[in-house]
Design a protein around this motif. Structure first.
Motif, PDB file in Angstrom:
ATOM      1  N   THR A 130       0.822  -1.216   0.000  1.00  0.00           N
ATOM      2  CA  THR A 130       0.000   0.000   0.000  1.00  0.00           C
ATOM      3  C   THR A 130       0.851   1.258   0.000  1.00  0.00           C
ATOM      4  N   SER A 131       1.939   1.236   0.775  1.00  0.00           N
ATOM      5  CA  SER A 131       2.766   2.436   0.913  1.00  0.00           C
ATOM      6  C   SER A 131       3.581   2.743  -0.336  1.00  0.00           C
ATOM      7  N   SER A 132       3.589   1.814  -1.298  1.00  0.00           N
ATOM      8  CA  SER A 132       4.324   2.071  -2.546  1.00  0.00           C
ATOM      9  C   SER A 132       3.448   2.786  -3.582  1.00  0.00           C
ATOM     10  N   ILE A 133       2.151   2.934  -3.292  1.00  0.00           N
ATOM     11  CA  ILE A 133       1.251   3.634  -4.217  1.00  0.00           C
ATOM     12  C   ILE A 133       1.376   5.145  -3.996  1.00  0.00           C
ATOM     13  N   LYS A 134       1.825   5.850  -5.024  1.00  0.00           N
ATOM     14  CA  LYS A 134       2.014   7.300  -4.921  1.00  0.00           C
ATOM     15  C   LYS A 134       0.728   8.036  -5.269  1.00  0.00           C
ATOM     16  N   ASN A 135       0.168   7.735  -6.411  1.00  0.00           N
ATOM     17  CA  ASN A 135      -1.139   8.299  -6.759  1.00  0.00           C
ATOM     18  C   ASN A 135      -1.899   7.349  -7.668  1.00  0.00           C
ATOM     19  N   LEU A 136      -3.176   7.610  -7.775  1.00  0.00           N
ATOM     20  CA  LEU A 136      -4.084   6.710  -8.483  1.00  0.00           C
ATOM     21  C   LEU A 136      -5.115   7.557  -9.215  1.00  0.00           C
ATOM     22  N   THR A 137      -5.328   7.255 -10.502  1.00  0.00           N
ATOM     23  CA  THR A 137      -6.287   8.013 -11.299  1.00  0.00           C
ATOM     24  C   THR A 137      -7.359   7.087 -11.850  1.00  0.00           C
ATOM     25  N   ILE A 138      -8.606   7.427 -11.544  1.00  0.00           N
ATOM     26  CA  ILE A 138      -9.755   6.697 -12.077  1.00  0.00           C
ATOM     27  C   ILE A 138     -10.640   7.718 -12.788  1.00  0.00           C
ATOM     28  N   GLY A 139     -10.772   7.549 -14.104  1.00  0.00           N
ATOM     29  CA  GLY A 139     -11.517   8.547 -14.869  1.00  0.00           C
ATOM     30  C   GLY A 139     -10.761   9.853 -14.889  1.00  0.00           C
ATOM     31  N   ASP A 140     -11.405  10.945 -14.464  1.00  0.00           N
ATOM     32  CA  ASP A 140     -10.749  12.249 -14.436  1.00  0.00           C
ATOM     33  C   ASP A 140     -10.367  12.672 -13.023  1.00  0.00           C
ATOM     34  N   LYS A 141     -10.397  11.719 -12.077  1.00  0.00           N
ATOM     35  CA  LYS A 141     -10.083  12.035 -10.688  1.00  0.00           C
ATOM     36  C   LYS A 141      -8.768  11.381 -10.264  1.00  0.00           C
ATOM     37  N   THR A 142      -7.816  12.206  -9.819  1.00  0.00           N
ATOM     38  CA  THR A 142      -6.518  11.709  -9.354  1.00  0.00           C
ATOM     39  C   THR A 142      -6.415  11.877  -7.846  1.00  0.00           C
ATOM     40  N   LEU A 143      -6.005  10.826  -7.168  1.00  0.00           N
ATOM     41  CA  LEU A 143      -5.886  10.832  -5.709  1.00  0.00           C
ATOM     42  C   LEU A 143      -4.423  10.668  -5.303  1.00  0.00           C
ATOM     43  N   ASN A 144      -3.961  11.557  -4.433  1.00  0.00           N
ATOM     44  CA  ASN A 144      -2.629  11.422  -3.844  1.00  0.00           C
ATOM     45  C   ASN A 144      -2.758  10.501  -2.639  1.00  0.00           C
ATOM     46  N   PHE A 145      -2.196   9.304  -2.746  1.00  0.00           N
ATOM     47  CA  PHE A 145      -2.408   8.300  -1.716  1.00  0.00           C
ATOM     48  C   PHE A 145      -1.831   8.707  -0.369  1.00  0.00           C
ATOM     49  N   TYR A 146      -0.764   9.530  -0.376  1.00  0.00           N
ATOM     50  CA  TYR A 146      -0.139   9.951   0.874  1.00  0.00           C
ATOM     51  C   TYR A 146      -1.082  10.804   1.722  1.00  0.00           C
ATOM     52  N   GLU A 147      -2.005  11.486   1.042  1.00  0.00           N
ATOM     53  CA  GLU A 147      -2.875  12.434   1.742  1.00  0.00           C
ATOM     54  C   GLU A 147      -4.163  11.792   2.258  1.00  0.00           C
ATOM     55  N   LEU A 148      -4.386  10.535   1.933  1.00  0.00           N
ATOM     56  CA  LEU A 148      -5.607   9.854   2.353  1.00  0.00           C
ATOM     57  C   LEU A 148      -5.449   9.214   3.724  1.00  0.00           C
ATOM     58  N   THR A 149      -6.547   9.069   4.438  1.00  0.00           N
ATOM     59  CA  THR A 149      -6.522   8.348   5.711  1.00  0.00           C
ATOM     60  C   THR A 149      -6.406   6.847   5.430  1.00  0.00           C
ATOM     61  N   SER A 150      -6.075   6.093   6.452  1.00  0.00           N
ATOM     62  CA  SER A 150      -5.957   4.641   6.299  1.00  0.00           C
ATOM     63  C   SER A 150      -7.274   4.030   5.849  1.00  0.00           C
ATOM     64  N   LYS A 151      -8.389   4.548   6.389  1.00  0.00           N
ATOM     65  CA  LYS A 151      -9.704   4.025   6.008  1.00  0.00           C
ATOM     66  C   LYS A 151     -10.006   4.328   4.539  1.00  0.00           C
ATOM     67  N   GLU A 152      -9.685   5.542   4.107  1.00  0.00           N
ATOM     68  CA  GLU A 152      -9.915   5.908   2.705  1.00  0.00           C
ATOM     69  C   GLU A 152      -9.078   5.040   1.772  1.00  0.00           C
ATOM     70  N   GLN A 153      -7.828   4.793   2.162  1.00  0.00           N
ATOM     71  CA  GLN A 153      -6.973   3.923   1.353  1.00  0.00           C
ATOM     72  C   GLN A 153      -7.551   2.517   1.259  1.00  0.00           C
ATOM     73  N   THR A 154      -7.992   1.993   2.397  1.00  0.00           N
ATOM     74  CA  THR A 154      -8.558   0.642   2.437  1.00  0.00           C
ATOM     75  C   THR A 154      -9.811   0.536   1.575  1.00  0.00           C
ATOM     76  N   ASP A 155     -10.681   1.545   1.658  1.00  0.00           N
ATOM     77  CA  ASP A 155     -11.917   1.538   0.871  1.00  0.00           C
ATOM     78  C   ASP A 155     -11.610   1.503  -0.625  1.00  0.00           C
ATOM     79  N   ILE A 156     -10.607   2.252  -1.033  1.00  0.00           N
ATOM     80  CA  ILE A 156     -10.229   2.286  -2.450  1.00  0.00           C
ATOM     81  C   ILE A 156      -9.615   0.954  -2.870  1.00  0.00           C
ATOM     82  N   LEU A 157      -8.690   0.437  -2.067  1.00  0.00           N
ATOM     83  CA  LEU A 157      -8.000  -0.808  -2.408  1.00  0.00           C
ATOM     84  C   LEU A 157      -8.958  -1.986  -2.480  1.00  0.00           C
ATOM     85  N   ASP A 158      -9.971  -1.981  -1.625  1.00  0.00           N
ATOM     86  CA  ASP A 158     -10.946  -3.084  -1.616  1.00  0.00           C
ATOM     87  C   ASP A 158     -11.739  -3.167  -2.916  1.00  0.00           C
TER      88      ASP A 158
END
Length: 213
Positions: A130-158
């Motif tokens: 998980t900690s190796s993910i820098k950012n993630l883009t789905i459609g036109d939305k890009t997320l900086n993984f470092y700035e997300l909470t653990s719960k937000e990261q988990t919800d996305i990864l699931d």
């Protein structure tokens, strides 16, 4: 304000770090003596390490602080020998060994950028992935993984396709071979000294810092 210094890290980032207080140093000693790797890492993250620092920068900054505020020499027991290691030389080695391994790929419509893990200790391999993910883009939305909470990261990864995790594991295997470990002491057969290194991708970082108190 406490005395602080600006440190330029191998990645090119710069950070100002405060001088260790006697209380800080005593806390580090207590964690080290109890071999509490997780607690020691959490303490460093509380007073020194920012969430976006990669594992190589973390090792560098911790060694730099050890050199600046404790001692610039480190004594290591290697094959029943006491060997003096210059931390200045070690920092130079880290700088020369650093590699920019950032990579991107698209899988099932998801664009992912990976980089060196942003941790110095982990309990589960999933944390490393998980900690190796820098950012993630789905459609036109890009997320900086470092700035997300653990719960937000988990919800996305699931909700990501399992094939993405296979790609991330391949990346970890690649950086493990490229940055497998850093040589602290070179082998010298003439005097019977074996090579001694630090596994940068494993929990060797916090283990080395613990042992270098």
């Amino acid at each position: 304000m406490r005395f602080n210094v600006k440190i330029k890290l191998p990645s090119g980032k710069e950070r100002r770090v405060q001088e260790l207080s006697n209380k800080d140093y005593l806390t580090i000693i207590k964690f080290a003596e109890n071999k509490d790797y997780e607690g020691l890492n959490l303490f460093f993250e509380d007073i020194i390490l920012d969430p976006d620092l990669n594992i190589f920068d973390r090792l560098y900054i911790l060694i730099y602080i050890r050199m600046l505020f404790v001692d610039d020499m480190l004594v290591i027991s290697n094959d029943e020998r006491q060997i003096d290691v210059s931390l200045v030389t070690l920092l130079n080695t880290l700088e020369s060994n650093y590699k920019d391994l950032e990579t991107s790929f698209i899988e099932d419509g998801v664009h992912i950028t990976l980089d060196l893990p942003t941790l110095s200790y982990f309990n589960k391999v999933d944390d490393l992935l998980t900690s190796s993910i820098k950012n993630l883009t789905i459609g036109d939305k890009t997320l900086n993984f470092y700035e997300l909470t653990s719960k937000e990261q988990t919800d996305i990864l699931d909700n990501l396709p399992s094939s993405i995790f296979s790609r991330i594991k391949q990346f970890i295997n690649t950086i493990a071979s490229d940055l497998l470990d850093v040589t602290i002491i070179d082998e010298n057969k003439s005097i019977g000294v074996e090579r001694f290194g630090v596994d940068v991708i494993g929990n060797g970082v916090i283990d080395f810092i613990r042992s270098s108190k």
